[in-house]
Scaffold this motif. Structure first.
Motif, PDB file in Angstrom:
ATOM      1  N   SER A   1       0.832  -1.206   0.000  1.00 18.52           N
ATOM      2  CA  SER A   1       0.000   0.000   0.000  1.00 18.52           C
ATOM      3  C   SER A   1       0.868   1.259   0.000  1.00 18.52           C
ATOM      4  O   SER A   1       0.581   2.230  -0.703  1.00 18.52           O
ATOM      5  N   PHE A   2       1.958   1.225   0.764  1.00 21.42           N
ATOM      6  CA  PHE A   2       2.861   2.372   0.778  1.00 21.42           C
ATOM      7  C   PHE A   2       3.475   2.604  -0.603  1.00 21.42           C
ATOM      8  O   PHE A   2       3.520   3.739  -1.098  1.00 21.42           O
ATOM      9  N   GLU A   3       3.952   1.553  -1.244  1.00 20.55           N
ATOM     10  CA  GLU A   3       4.605   1.697  -2.541  1.00 20.55           C
ATOM     11  C   GLU A   3       3.629   2.226  -3.581  1.00 20.55           C
ATOM     12  O   GLU A   3       3.971   3.131  -4.375  1.00 20.55           O
ATOM     13  N   ALA A   4       2.405   1.718  -3.595  1.00 26.14           N
ATOM     14  CA  ALA A   4       1.415   2.177  -4.568  1.00 26.14           C
ATOM     15  C   ALA A   4       1.025   3.632  -4.305  1.00 26.14           C
ATOM     16  O   ALA A   4       0.910   4.443  -5.235  1.00 26.14           O
ATOM     17  N   ALA A   5       0.809   3.970  -3.044  1.00 28.81           N
ATOM     18  CA  ALA A   5       0.447   5.346  -2.703  1.00 28.81           C
ATOM     19  C   ALA A   5       1.585   6.309  -3.042  1.00 28.81           C
ATOM     20  O   ALA A   5       1.348   7.430  -3.519  1.00 28.81           O
ATOM     21  N   ALA A   6       2.834   5.881  -2.807  1.00 26.02           N
ATOM     22  CA  ALA A   6       3.974   6.741  -3.116  1.00 26.02           C
ATOM     23  C   ALA A   6       4.119   6.924  -4.621  1.00 26.02           C
ATOM     24  O   ALA A   6       4.515   7.997  -5.094  1.00 26.02           O
TER      25      ALA A   6
END
Length: 300
Positions: A12-17
């Motif tokens: 989720s962090f990678e996609a949001a970033a």
């Protein structure tokens, strides 16, 4: 292993970033926007530092977030690549088999031909061995030649092995065709290294005096011993199951026969794991072919 953040938090962090948007990340990951937000917040709590600056209509990475992102992205890519590789292997229609080189050339080749005719889309890789098997976990199926008193747990004997004496059709002893077992005392004997007991079994079966086992050609390959016999270099005592191709082509003959039990036999082991579809196809073909050898032996 040290405690690590949950993989879903990292995704989720990678996609949001990448999108700088919880909403766009949720669309990509097929989860709710609030789930992405909660994952990122849980990750921030885990590392104890903020990863994003929440703006009214967008996101921005903090310095910590920018420093963390490349490593997370690389790790996720490595996981994806490794997982895809395993999935490709599990779907690949391939059987990997290890067996003695003589067994492969003189018996298994016929089985492979029949299997290929029935399943031309399955690839079979054969690793030939001499004295020992290949490294563990390489083969789906492993065939070895074992002493009957030393068979390991899980080994299946393919058939009760018998011995045969073979020589070239025109082989002579003292100018006379070989027709009597007693002539073996004057014949040139070919030896398979580690299997001198074969000739001892032959002498006992024909009730002749022990044979002179010194001198003569030696080899660690059964197929070479048979080939040397075909070239007129002497007589060979070999597993009966391996002489078929040479007998069929008229290269060697059995000058006399008897029921000579071999203490060495071919055994098969199937890897202790869930077999692939290809292995499930090959296993019964191998065992049925082995069963025919046993039936032929009983019908003699």
């Amino acid at each position: 292993m040290k405690h690590l953040p949950h993989l879903t938090f990292l995704r989720s962090f990678e996609a949001a970033a990448r999108h700088l948007s919880f909403t766009s990340a949720s669309d990509e990951l097929n989860i709710t926007q609030s789930a992405v937000s909660n994952h990122v917040r849980s990750l921030e709590e885990f590392i104890g530092r903020p990863l994003f600056v929440r703006l009214p209509r967008s996101l921005a990475l903090t310095e910590v977030g920018e420093a963390y992102l490349p490593s997370v992205r690389h790790a996720l890519q490595e996981i994806d690549v490794a997982t895809a590789s395993i999935l490709r292997q599990s779907r690949k229609r391939e059987v990997i088999l290890s067996c003695p080189a003589s067994f492969a050339g003189l018996w298994l080749a016929g089985v492979l031909r029949a299997f290929h005719e029935a399943h031309p889309d399955v690839q079979v890789t054969v690793h030939g061995t001499v004295w020992s098997d290949v490294e563990p976990d390489v083969s789906d199926i492993s065939v070895t030649i074992d002493h009957e008193d030393e068979m390991s747990a899980g080994a299946i004997r393919l058939w009760p092995e018998r011995l045969a004496v073979v020589c070239a059709p025109d082989y002579r002893v003292g100018g006379v065709p070989l027709t009597d077992p007693a002539q073996l005392r004057e014949a040139k004997l070919l030896h398979i290294l580690g299997r001198l007991v074969y000739w001892e079994k032959v002498a006992a079966a024909f009730e002749i005096e022990p044979l002179d086992l010194t001198g003569g050609y030696q080899t660690d390959l059964t197929n070479l011993a048979i080939e040397m016999a075909a070239q007129g270099l002497g007589c060979a005592a070999v597993p009966r199951s391996l002489i078929g191709p040479h007998v069929a082509r008229g290269l060697v003959v059995e000058p006399f026969t008897a029921e000579i039990h071999s203490p060495w036999c071919y055994c098969v082991r199937f890897k202790d794991r869930t077999p692939s579809a290809a292995v499930k196809l090959f296993k019964p073909v191998l065992l049925e072919a082995a069963g025919r050898v046993a039936d032929q032996d009983l019908s003699r």
